[in-house]
Design a protein around this motif. Structure first.
Motif, PDB file in Angstrom:
ATOM      1  N   MET A  45       0.843  -1.194   0.000  1.00 29.36           N
ATOM      2  CA  MET A  45       0.000   0.000   0.000  1.00 29.36           C
ATOM      3  C   MET A  45       0.883   1.250   0.000  1.00 29.36           C
ATOM      4  O   MET A  45       1.826   1.356   0.775  1.00 29.36           O
ATOM      5  N   ILE A  46       0.573   2.188  -0.904  1.00 29.07           N
ATOM      6  CA  ILE A  46       1.308   3.439  -1.003  1.00 29.07           C
ATOM      7  C   ILE A  46       0.336   4.596  -0.846  1.00 29.07           C
ATOM      8  O   ILE A  46      -0.867   4.432  -1.045  1.00 29.07           O
ATOM      9  N   LYS A  47       0.857   5.750  -0.484  1.00 26.15           N
ATOM     10  CA  LYS A  47       0.034   6.951  -0.373  1.00 26.15           C
ATOM     11  C   LYS A  47       0.243   7.792  -1.629  1.00 26.15           C
ATOM     12  O   LYS A  47       1.363   8.071  -2.017  1.00 26.15           O
ATOM     13  N   LYS A  48      -0.851   8.172  -2.244  1.00 28.47           N
ATOM     14  CA  LYS A  48      -0.828   8.952  -3.478  1.00 28.47           C
ATOM     15  C   LYS A  48      -1.506  10.284  -3.191  1.00 28.47           C
ATOM     16  O   LYS A  48      -2.594  10.313  -2.628  1.00 28.47           O
ATOM     17  N   SER A  49      -0.877  11.390  -3.568  1.00 31.03           N
ATOM     18  CA  SER A  49      -1.498  12.697  -3.334  1.00 31.03           C
ATOM     19  C   SER A  49      -2.642  12.905  -4.313  1.00 31.03           C
ATOM     20  O   SER A  49      -2.566  12.527  -5.474  1.00 31.03           O
ATOM     21  N   VAL A  50      -3.734  13.509  -3.806  1.00 30.87           N
ATOM     22  CA  VAL A  50      -4.933  13.734  -4.607  1.00 30.87           C
ATOM     23  C   VAL A  50      -5.190  15.236  -4.670  1.00 30.87           C
ATOM     24  O   VAL A  50      -5.207  15.927  -3.649  1.00 30.87           O
ATOM     25  N   ARG A  51      -5.408  15.751  -5.865  1.00 32.02           N
ATOM     26  CA  ARG A  51      -5.703  17.164  -6.048  1.00 32.02           C
ATOM     27  C   ARG A  51      -7.125  17.460  -5.588  1.00 32.02           C
ATOM     28  O   ARG A  51      -7.987  16.577  -5.626  1.00 32.02           O
ATOM     29  N   PRO A  52      -7.399  18.666  -5.152  1.00 30.67           N
ATOM     30  CA  PRO A  52      -8.765  19.016  -4.766  1.00 30.67           C
ATOM     31  C   PRO A  52      -9.734  18.844  -5.943  1.00 30.67           C
ATOM     32  O   PRO A  52      -9.422  19.178  -7.077  1.00 30.67           O
ATOM     33  N   SER A  53     -10.906  18.281  -5.648  1.00 35.32           N
ATOM     34  CA  SER A  53     -11.942  18.076  -6.664  1.00 35.32           C
ATOM     35  C   SER A  53     -13.301  18.238  -5.994  1.00 35.32           C
ATOM     36  O   SER A  53     -13.384  18.533  -4.806  1.00 35.32           O
ATOM     37  N   GLN A  54     -14.363  17.990  -6.736  1.00 30.82           N
ATOM     38  CA  GLN A  54     -15.697  18.084  -6.135  1.00 30.82           C
ATOM     39  C   GLN A  54     -15.905  16.997  -5.092  1.00 30.82           C
ATOM     40  O   GLN A  54     -16.558  17.218  -4.080  1.00 30.82           O
ATOM     41  N   ASP A  55     -15.361  15.813  -5.340  1.00 32.44           N
ATOM     42  CA  ASP A  55     -15.494  14.713  -4.374  1.00 32.44           C
ATOM     43  C   ASP A  55     -14.699  14.984  -3.109  1.00 32.44           C
ATOM     44  O   ASP A  55     -15.175  14.732  -2.006  1.00 32.44           O
ATOM     45  N   LYS A  56     -13.467  15.468  -3.260  1.00 32.18           N
ATOM     46  CA  LYS A  56     -12.608  15.793  -2.121  1.00 32.18           C
ATOM     47  C   LYS A  56     -12.162  17.245  -2.255  1.00 32.18           C
ATOM     48  O   LYS A  56     -11.108  17.526  -2.823  1.00 32.18           O
ATOM     49  N   PRO A  57     -12.948  18.188  -1.737  1.00 30.12           N
ATOM     50  CA  PRO A  57     -12.588  19.604  -1.894  1.00 30.12           C
ATOM     51  C   PRO A  57     -11.273  19.980  -1.217  1.00 30.12           C
ATOM     52  O   PRO A  57     -10.617  20.927  -1.622  1.00 30.12           O
ATOM     53  N   GLN A  58     -10.872  19.232  -0.178  1.00 31.76           N
ATOM     54  CA  GLN A  58      -9.625  19.522   0.518  1.00 31.76           C
ATOM     55  C   GLN A  58      -8.420  18.862  -0.146  1.00 31.76           C
ATOM     56  O   GLN A  58      -7.288  19.203   0.164  1.00 31.76           O
ATOM     57  N   GLY A  59      -8.660  17.887  -1.021  1.00 27.37           N
ATOM     58  CA  GLY A  59      -7.541  17.131  -1.593  1.00 27.37           C
ATOM     59  C   GLY A  59      -7.040  16.157  -0.546  1.00 27.37           C
ATOM     60  O   GLY A  59      -7.820  15.572   0.182  1.00 27.37           O
ATOM     61  N   GLY A  60      -5.742  15.965  -0.474  1.00 27.80           N
ATOM     62  CA  GLY A  60      -5.165  15.100   0.555  1.00 27.80           C
ATOM     63  C   GLY A  60      -4.425  13.923  -0.036  1.00 27.80           C
ATOM     64  O   GLY A  60      -3.831  14.006  -1.106  1.00 27.80           O
TER      65      GLY A  60
END
Length: 80
Positions: A45-60
């Protein structure tokens, strides 16, 4: 371009034979035959950065499976 033959298929139950994840089992999610890698459910398992979007407004960060070299897995139970 010829087709590359592998000993694992999507859906097979495999066990990791070497590396940090040695001994863990999981089902194959995806086979990447051109590169010689597989994605195994719940392994590496790896951690991938996620850009802010409508589903995740904060990103993370999102956790997802990383690739394992195909030579480091063996088939435990084949999907028929």
């Amino acid at each position: 371009m010829s087709r590359i033959k592998t000993h694992v298929k999507k859906g097979d139950l495999v066990e990791v034979t070497s590396g940090v994840e040695q001994g863990k089992q999981g089902h194959v999610l995806q086979v990447l035959p051109q590169k010689g890698y597989v994605l195994v459910e719940g392994v590496r398992m790896i951690k991938k950065s996620v850009r802010p979007s409508q589903d995740k407004p904060q990103g993370g960060f999102a956790e997802r499976e990383g690739t394992i070299h195909i030579s480091n897995v063996k088939v435990v139970e084949s999907k028929k």
